[in-house]
Design a protein around this motif. Structure first.
Motif, PDB file in Angstrom:
ATOM      1  N   GLN A  22       6.173 -11.474 -23.746  1.00  0.00           N
ATOM      2  CA  GLN A  22       5.432 -10.489 -22.959  1.00  0.00           C
ATOM      3  C   GLN A  22       6.354  -9.502 -22.240  1.00  0.00           C
ATOM      4  O   GLN A  22       5.875  -8.574 -21.584  1.00  0.00           O
ATOM      5  N   ILE A  23       7.664  -9.704 -22.392  1.00  0.00           N
ATOM      6  CA  ILE A  23       8.607  -8.685 -21.913  1.00  0.00           C
ATOM      7  C   ILE A  23       8.280  -7.348 -22.575  1.00  0.00           C
ATOM      8  O   ILE A  23       8.351  -6.283 -21.957  1.00  0.00           O
ATOM      9  N   ARG A  24       7.877  -7.416 -23.839  1.00  0.00           N
ATOM     10  CA  ARG A  24       7.493  -6.200 -24.570  1.00  0.00           C
ATOM     11  C   ARG A  24       6.300  -5.529 -23.879  1.00  0.00           C
ATOM     12  O   ARG A  24       6.252  -4.308 -23.728  1.00  0.00           O
ATOM     13  N   ASP A  25       5.334  -6.344 -23.444  1.00  0.00           N
ATOM     14  CA  ASP A  25       4.170  -5.801 -22.739  1.00  0.00           C
ATOM     15  C   ASP A  25       4.579  -5.181 -21.402  1.00  0.00           C
ATOM     16  O   ASP A  25       4.003  -4.182 -20.964  1.00  0.00           O
ATOM     17  N   ALA A  26       5.573  -5.799 -20.764  1.00  0.00           N
ATOM     18  CA  ALA A  26       6.050  -5.269 -19.480  1.00  0.00           C
ATOM     19  C   ALA A  26       6.604  -3.857 -19.661  1.00  0.00           C
ATOM     20  O   ALA A  26       6.348  -2.962 -18.848  1.00  0.00           O
ATOM     21  N   LEU A  27       7.357  -3.661 -20.737  1.00  0.00           N
ATOM     22  CA  LEU A  27       7.918  -2.336 -21.007  1.00  0.00           C
ATOM     23  C   LEU A  27       6.812  -1.331 -21.305  1.00  0.00           C
ATOM     24  O   LEU A  27       6.882  -0.169 -20.901  1.00  0.00           O
ATOM     25  N   LYS A  51      18.041  -9.082 -29.079  1.00  0.00           N
ATOM     26  CA  LYS A  51      19.395  -9.409 -28.632  1.00  0.00           C
ATOM     27  C   LYS A  51      19.386 -10.246 -27.358  1.00  0.00           C
ATOM     28  O   LYS A  51      20.191 -11.173 -27.189  1.00  0.00           O
ATOM     29  N   HIS A  52      18.456  -9.933 -26.467  1.00  0.00           N
ATOM     30  CA  HIS A  52      18.417 -10.626 -25.177  1.00  0.00           C
ATOM     31  C   HIS A  52      17.432 -11.799 -25.163  1.00  0.00           C
ATOM     32  O   HIS A  52      17.137 -12.353 -24.099  1.00  0.00           O
ATOM     33  N   GLY A  53      16.941 -12.156 -26.332  1.00  0.00           N
ATOM     34  CA  GLY A  53      16.078 -13.331 -26.416  1.00  0.00           C
ATOM     35  C   GLY A  53      14.701 -13.130 -25.827  1.00  0.00           C
ATOM     36  O   GLY A  53      14.076 -14.092 -25.355  1.00  0.00           O
ATOM     37  N   ALA A  54      14.222 -11.893 -25.846  1.00  0.00           N
ATOM     38  CA  ALA A  54      12.901 -11.607 -25.277  1.00  0.00           C
ATOM     39  C   ALA A  54      11.819 -11.754 -26.339  1.00  0.00           C
ATOM     40  O   ALA A  54      10.947 -10.898 -26.493  1.00  0.00           O
ATOM     41  N   HIS A  67      14.971 -12.343 -14.434  1.00  0.00           N
ATOM     42  CA  HIS A  67      16.334 -12.539 -14.940  1.00  0.00           C
ATOM     43  C   HIS A  67      16.466 -12.010 -16.367  1.00  0.00           C
ATOM     44  O   HIS A  67      17.520 -11.485 -16.749  1.00  0.00           O
ATOM     45  N   LEU A  68      15.406 -12.131 -17.154  1.00  0.00           N
ATOM     46  CA  LEU A  68      15.425 -11.650 -18.539  1.00  0.00           C
ATOM     47  C   LEU A  68      15.191 -10.143 -18.608  1.00  0.00           C
ATOM     48  O   LEU A  68      15.799  -9.445 -19.426  1.00  0.00           O
ATOM     49  N   LEU A  69      14.332  -9.640 -17.739  1.00  0.00           N
ATOM     50  CA  LEU A  69      13.991  -8.214 -17.772  1.00  0.00           C
ATOM     51  C   LEU A  69      15.187  -7.336 -17.398  1.00  0.00           C
ATOM     52  O   LEU A  69      15.394  -6.271 -17.994  1.00  0.00           O
ATOM     53  N   GLN A  70      15.981  -7.781 -16.439  1.00  0.00           N
ATOM     54  CA  GLN A  70      17.075  -6.954 -15.924  1.00  0.00           C
ATOM     55  C   GLN A  70      18.059  -6.499 -17.004  1.00  0.00           C
ATOM     56  O   GLN A  70      18.334  -5.301 -17.134  1.00  0.00           O
ATOM     57  N   PRO A  71      18.624  -7.412 -17.814  1.00  0.00           N
ATOM     58  CA  PRO A  71      19.581  -6.950 -18.833  1.00  0.00           C
ATOM     59  C   PRO A  71      18.934  -6.094 -19.920  1.00  0.00           C
ATOM     60  O   PRO A  71      19.589  -5.217 -20.493  1.00  0.00           O
TER      61      PRO A  71
END
Length: 203
Positions: A22-27, A51-54, A67-71
């Motif tokens: 859902q990091i993709r949804d956050a973007l 690359k960042h395991g999202a 922690h995952l979103l930042q990089p």
């Protein structure tokens, strides 16, 4: 704060957990307004997420999400700094220009008044009758679509500054009604000139 707000928006079931992918949804939520290009126009975004395991269905808490979103955001910013891109959106800007043209067209104003008077409702003031008509048909006169809080606030600001007529709409003469309508539209045009509204062309 950004990560916290995004997490809250995505945690629709209020579990305190969201899936890693859902990091993709956050973007997507952040959107172009916050500098995030659409995936369809920036395929490198998929590589950055991978690359960042999202990716994956495992769940993350709020701290893990941040922690995952930042990089991901940092690398995205670095890539865009090296390769800037412009994203064109189908956005319409309403600055009151159409309203001003209509205000200069006495024939169209007269026809609009006739339509409004045909829709009169017992017990409503002139102002309320006009507002009711504009909320339904304002787009044809150049008013922005009534689909967000800013436009609702615009209506409240303009009509709140207008005094009700001495007579109600049912007994108003057409000329009096015309003066009243022009005053309202002029105030809308003045407000939009200072504070234009923006909306999707699809709306």
């Amino acid at each position: 704060m950004l990560a916290e707000n995004l997490f809250t928006d995505l945690d629709t079931e209020d579990k305190g957990k969201i899936k890693r992918n859902q990091i993709r949804d956050a973007l997507f939520h952040m959107g172009v307004e916050m500098g995030i290009p659409p995936l369809s126009e920036f395929p490198l975004l998929s590589d950055i997420l991978k690359k960042h395991g999202a990716e994956g269905e495992d769940e993350l808490g709020q701290a893990q999400f941040a922690h995952l979103l930042q990089p991901v955001l940092q690398e995205l910013a670095d890539v865009l700094a090296e390769n800037p891109m412009v994203v064109l959106q189908k956005i319409k800007i309403n600055n009151g220009s159409k309203l001003r043209k209509i205000l200069a067209d006495e024939k169209q104003l007269s026809e609009t008044v006739e339509k409004i008077m045909q829709e009169e409702k017992d017990g409503l003031s002139t102002k309320d009758v006009i507002r009711h008509y504009l909320e339904k048909n304002g787009a044809s006169l150049g008013l922005p679509p009534l689909n967000d809080e800013l436009v609702i606030l615009l209506y409240d600001t303009v009509l709140g500054a207008i005094e009700n007529g001495n007579t109600d709409a049912k007994t108003s003469e057409k000329d009096e009604f015309l003066v009243f309508l022009k005053e309202i539209l002029e105030k809308f045009a003045a407000q939009l000139e200072v504070n234009p509204t923006f909306h999707d062309l699809d709306n």
